[in-house]
Design a protein around this motif. Structure first.
Motif, PDB file in Angstrom:
ATOM      1  N   ALA A   1       8.984  11.552  35.025  1.00  0.00           N
ATOM      2  CA  ALA A   1       8.883  10.360  35.868  1.00  0.00           C
ATOM      3  C   ALA A   1       8.114   9.272  35.125  1.00  0.00           C
ATOM      4  O   ALA A   1       7.148   9.555  34.416  1.00  0.00           O
ATOM      5  CB  ALA A   1       8.193  10.698  37.180  1.00  0.00           C
ATOM      6  N   GLY A   2       8.575   8.042  35.262  1.00  0.00           N
ATOM      7  CA  GLY A   2       7.906   6.907  34.648  1.00  0.00           C
ATOM      8  C   GLY A   2       8.179   6.716  33.169  1.00  0.00           C
ATOM      9  O   GLY A   2       7.699   5.757  32.565  1.00  0.00           O
ATOM     10  N   HIS A   3       8.960   7.602  32.572  1.00  0.00           N
ATOM     11  CA  HIS A   3       9.208   7.528  31.125  1.00  0.00           C
ATOM     12  C   HIS A   3      10.019   6.288  30.730  1.00  0.00           C
ATOM     13  O   HIS A   3       9.747   5.671  29.706  1.00  0.00           O
ATOM     14  CB  HIS A   3       9.913   8.795  30.633  1.00  0.00           C
ATOM     15  N   TYR A   4      11.015   5.946  31.525  1.00  0.00           N
ATOM     16  CA  TYR A   4      11.935   4.877  31.128  1.00  0.00           C
ATOM     17  C   TYR A   4      11.401   3.503  31.546  1.00  0.00           C
ATOM     18  O   TYR A   4      11.704   2.981  32.598  1.00  0.00           O
ATOM     19  CB  TYR A   4      13.357   5.156  31.631  1.00  0.00           C
ATOM     20  N   THR A   5      10.591   2.967  30.647  1.00  0.00           N
ATOM     21  CA  THR A   5      10.035   1.625  30.787  1.00  0.00           C
ATOM     22  C   THR A   5      11.114   0.603  30.454  1.00  0.00           C
ATOM     23  O   THR A   5      12.173   0.970  29.892  1.00  0.00           O
ATOM     24  CB  THR A   5       8.866   1.454  29.806  1.00  0.00           C
ATOM     25  N   PRO A   6      10.887  -0.676  30.734  1.00  0.00           N
ATOM     26  CA  PRO A   6      11.875  -1.683  30.345  1.00  0.00           C
ATOM     27  C   PRO A   6      12.218  -1.644  28.844  1.00  0.00           C
ATOM     28  O   PRO A   6      13.382  -1.803  28.472  1.00  0.00           O
ATOM     29  CB  PRO A   6      11.209  -3.000  30.733  1.00  0.00           C
TER      30      PRO A   6
END
Length: 164
Positions: free
Chosen positions: A130-135
């Motif tokens: 979770a939260g890995h795919y930043t912009p």
């Protein structure tokens, strides 16, 4: 991302697995993945087929299923860009196999449509914590579209005929 390694993989025997394998390595080195899959989309037949998985024990390649009428599928087929399901609640809401996804340590899924000549021919699916795919990582995933086009077109042209 190592485009030279991808180019060598495309030139090698064992297609389309070699091309998809190199694409998975690019995804691991770029935006990062725990689980990487590639889905071929046949809109005319209304079918999806998993063409590749870096975790074949959990997600084997080659199975087909009918295209489900979901928000994510609609978004992908319209090629409205990558779709991010981030966090347990979003993954559970969007994927029937969420328990298996969670068991692999993934709580985030980024689906990237692959389009050629106006037709969505596939999707690459990157899963991580979770939260890995930043912009920034989403932009890196979008950069995988061109090599993904090559892998899907190799599969379309030759299928498994060249697999050695």
């Amino acid at each position: 991302m190592d485009f030279d390694a991808f180019t060598r993989a495309v030139a090698a025997p064992g297609q389309p697995a070699a091309a998809f394998g190199a694409l998975a390595e690019m995804a691991a080195a770029g935006p990062g993945v725990k689980l990487f899959t590639a889905l071929t989309i046949d809109q005319t037949a209304g079918l999806l087929r998993r063409s590749f998985s870096n975790m074949p024990d959990a997600y084997p390649a080659k199975g087909t299923k009918k295209i489900a009428d979901t928000t994510i599928t609609g978004h992908l087929l319209a090629d409205a860009g990558p779709v991010l399901s981030d966090g347990r609640e979003a993954v559970e809401a969007n994927f029937y196999d969420h328990e298996l996804i969670f068991s692999l340590g993934c709580e985030s899924c980024l689906n990237v449509p692959i389009t050629v000549a106006g037709e969505v021919i596939g999707s690459i699916n990157l899963l991580h914590a979770a939260g890995h795919y930043t912009p920034e990582r989403i932009e890196a995933a979008k950069a995988l579209r061109l090599p993904a086009v090559a892998a899907f077109l190799i599969e379309r042209q030759w299928g498994d005929a060249l697999t050695v």
